[in-house]
Design an enzyme around this catalytic site. Structure first.
Site, PDB file in Angstrom:
ATOM      1  N   ASP A  30       0.955  -1.244   0.050  1.00 33.61           N
ATOM      2  CA  ASP A  30       0.136   0.040   0.007  1.00 33.61           C
ATOM      3  C   ASP A  30       0.916   1.192  -0.036  1.00 33.61           C
ATOM      4  O   ASP A  30       1.817   1.363   0.779  1.00 33.61           O
ATOM      5  CB  ASP A  30      -0.944  -0.014   1.248  1.00 33.61           C
ATOM      6  CG  ASP A  30      -2.144   1.076   1.116  1.00 33.61           C
ATOM      7  OD1 ASP A  30      -3.104   0.569   1.000  1.00 33.61           O
ATOM      8  OD2 ASP A  30      -1.869   2.278   1.276  1.00 33.61           O
TER       9      ASP A  30
ATOM     10  N   ASN B  61     -12.954  -3.386   2.231  1.00 37.25           N
ATOM     11  CA  ASN B  61     -13.883  -2.285   2.461  1.00 37.25           C
ATOM     12  C   ASN B  61     -15.071  -2.473   1.208  1.00 37.25           C
ATOM     13  O   ASN B  61     -14.314  -2.951  -0.034  1.00 37.25           O
ATOM     14  CB  ASN B  61     -13.313  -0.998   2.108  1.00 37.25           C
ATOM     15  CG  ASN B  61     -12.525  -0.646   3.744  1.00 37.25           C
ATOM     16  OD1 ASN B  61     -13.130  -1.145   4.718  1.00 37.25           O
ATOM     17  ND2 ASN B  61     -11.513  -0.187   3.504  1.00 37.25           N
TER      18      ASN B  61
ATOM     19  N   GLU C 193     -12.231   3.468  -1.032  1.00 38.75           N
ATOM     20  CA  GLU C 193     -11.646   4.562  -1.894  1.00 38.75           C
ATOM     21  C   GLU C 193     -11.478   4.231  -3.368  1.00 38.75           C
ATOM     22  O   GLU C 193     -11.668   4.838  -4.351  1.00 38.75           O
ATOM     23  CB  GLU C 193     -10.218   5.218  -1.315  1.00 38.75           C
ATOM     24  CG  GLU C 193     -10.579   5.843  -0.064  1.00 38.75           C
ATOM     25  CD  GLU C 193      -9.204   6.245   0.332  1.00 38.75           C
ATOM     26  OE1 GLU C 193      -7.899   6.024  -0.287  1.00 38.75           O
ATOM     27  OE2 GLU C 193      -8.916   6.523   1.516  1.00 38.75           O
ATOM     28  N   VAL C 194     -10.877   2.919  -3.549  1.00 36.20           N
ATOM     29  CA  VAL C 194     -10.497   2.321  -5.186  1.00 36.20           C
ATOM     30  C   VAL C 194     -11.514   1.258  -5.219  1.00 36.20           C
ATOM     31  O   VAL C 194     -11.731   0.411  -4.840  1.00 36.20           O
ATOM     32  CB  VAL C 194      -9.129   1.738  -4.896  1.00 36.20           C
ATOM     33  CG1 VAL C 194      -8.716   1.175  -6.341  1.00 36.20           C
ATOM     34  CG2 VAL C 194      -8.068   2.910  -4.447  1.00 36.20           C
TER      35      VAL C 194
ATOM     36  N   HIS D 293     -10.438  -5.518  -3.522  1.00 39.90           N
ATOM     37  CA  HIS D 293      -8.959  -5.646  -2.951  1.00 39.90           C
ATOM     38  C   HIS D 293      -9.068  -5.970  -1.534  1.00 39.90           C
ATOM     39  O   HIS D 293      -9.952  -5.764  -0.729  1.00 39.90           O
ATOM     40  CB  HIS D 293      -8.250  -4.454  -3.116  1.00 39.90           C
ATOM     41  CG  HIS D 293      -8.911  -3.208  -2.371  1.00 39.90           C
ATOM     42  ND1 HIS D 293      -9.774  -2.479  -3.338  1.00 39.90           N
ATOM     43  CD2 HIS D 293      -8.439  -2.421  -1.445  1.00 39.90           C
ATOM     44  CE1 HIS D 293     -10.199  -1.339  -2.414  1.00 39.90           C
ATOM     45  NE2 HIS D 293      -9.353  -1.204  -1.350  1.00 39.90           N
TER      46      HIS D 293
ATOM     47  N   HIS E 287      -6.928  -6.034   1.996  1.00 41.09           N
ATOM     48  CA  HIS E 287      -5.943  -5.291   2.801  1.00 41.09           C
ATOM     49  C   HIS E 287      -5.428  -6.358   3.687  1.00 41.09           C
ATOM     50  O   HIS E 287      -5.945  -7.117   4.495  1.00 41.09           O
ATOM     51  CB  HIS E 287      -6.206  -4.252   3.552  1.00 41.09           C
ATOM     52  CG  HIS E 287      -6.840  -3.156   3.038  1.00 41.09           C
ATOM     53  ND1 HIS E 287      -6.139  -1.709   2.686  1.00 41.09           N
ATOM     54  CD2 HIS E 287      -8.188  -2.683   2.405  1.00 41.09           C
ATOM     55  CE1 HIS E 287      -6.706  -1.023   2.342  1.00 41.09           C
ATOM     56  NE2 HIS E 287      -8.037  -1.469   1.735  1.00 41.09           N
TER      57      HIS E 287
HETATM   58  P1  5GP Z   1      -9.802   1.298   0.322  1.00 41.38           P
HETATM   59  O1  5GP Z   1      -9.918   2.669   1.011  1.00 41.38           O
HETATM   60  O2  5GP Z   1     -10.256   1.238  -1.001  1.00 41.38           O
HETATM   61  O3  5GP Z   1     -10.329  -0.106   0.776  1.00 41.38           O
HETATM   62  O4  5GP Z   1      -7.973   1.148  -0.081  1.00 41.38           O
HETATM   63  C1  5GP Z   1      -7.290   1.707  -0.934  1.00 41.38           C
HETATM   64  C2  5GP Z   1      -6.168   1.638  -0.479  1.00 41.38           C
HETATM   65  O5  5GP Z   1      -5.189   1.795  -1.798  1.00 41.38           O
HETATM   66  C3  5GP Z   1      -5.474   2.740   0.536  1.00 41.38           C
HETATM   67  O6  5GP Z   1      -5.152   2.085   1.559  1.00 41.38           O
HETATM   68  C4  5GP Z   1      -4.589   3.446  -0.492  1.00 41.38           C
HETATM   69  O7  5GP Z   1      -3.582   3.984   0.489  1.00 41.38           O
HETATM   70  C5  5GP Z   1      -4.428   2.710  -1.393  1.00 41.38           C
HETATM   71  N1  5GP Z   1      -3.788   3.397  -2.667  1.00 41.38           N
HETATM   72  C6  5GP Z   1      -4.456   4.180  -3.385  1.00 41.38           C
HETATM   73  N2  5GP Z   1      -3.604   4.753  -4.441  1.00 41.38           N
HETATM   74  C7  5GP Z   1      -2.430   3.973  -4.383  1.00 41.38           C
HETATM   75  C8  5GP Z   1      -1.583   3.739  -5.354  1.00 41.38           C
HETATM   76  O8  5GP Z   1      -1.378   4.572  -6.350  1.00 41.38           O
HETATM   77  N3  5GP Z   1      -0.577   2.791  -5.029  1.00 41.38           N
HETATM   78  C9  5GP Z   1      -0.611   1.858  -4.026  1.00 41.38           C
HETATM   79  N4  5GP Z   1       0.313   1.059  -3.884  1.00 41.38           N
HETATM   80  N5  5GP Z   1      -1.729   1.976  -3.271  1.00 41.38           N
HETATM   81  C10 5GP Z   1      -2.625   2.968  -3.450  1.00 41.38           C
END
Ligand code: 5GP
Length: 127
Positions: free
Chosen positions: A39, A97, A105-106, A110, A112
């Site tokens: 991450d 999430n 966010e993404v 995925h 974690h």
């Molecule tokens: P979410 O909130 O969607 O469960 O987690 C998305 C994760 O993606 C976050 O922990 C964030 O730090 C990570 N992330 C966002 N953009 C990038 C990126 O460009 N590269 C990497 N390696 N992680 C990312």
């Protein structure tokens, strides 16, 4: 609307761009079904993201739409990453999430993987 309640899969999301090789990542593991990488903003000493290679917005989307082979391959890849990182023992936490209230966010499914210190209770401020 995708099955998850999220909008349709966005091919421009950051993880899709990582899968295409458009932007770099610090790769931990890759096989037919999954890619794992660190991450960019780690919340634990070990914070790895494991993503399926297919275009799934969320857990709901993946669990409903992916083939049994993809699902099995992805779950096995998560276990392989944990073993290869030497985390069984001491232990680790998996988290996924989904949607707005979770803070996703993404919009590419995925998992974690957190490890490297005692991780405390499951949710902040509870217990
Ligand atoms: P979410 O909130 O969607 O469960 O987690 C998305 C994760 O993606 C976050 O922990 C964030 O730090 C990570 N992330 C966002 N953009 C990038 C990126 O460009 N590269 C990497 N390696 N992680 C990312």
């Amino acid at each position: 609307m995708a099955v998850s309640g999220l909008p349709p899969y966005d091919e421009a999301n950051i993880f899709a761009r990582i899968l295409r090789g458009d932007i770099p990542c610090r790769k931990v593991y890759e096989d037919t079904w999954a890619l794992a990488f660190h991450d960019i903003a780690p919340q634990a000493p070990v914070h790895v993201l494991v993503i399926p290679k297919g275009p799934y917005c969320s857990f709901a989307d993946f669990s409903a739409e992916a083939s049994s082979e993809e699902i099995a391959g992805f779950i096995r890849a998560v276990g392989t990453v944990a073993r290869q990182l030497g985390l069984e023992p001491p232990g680790y936490r998996l988290l996924a999430n989904m949607g707005t209230e979770s803070g996703q966010e993404v919009p590419h499914f995925h998992i974690h993987l957190f490890a490297g210190r005692p991780l405390g209770r499951m949710l902040p401020g509870v217990g």
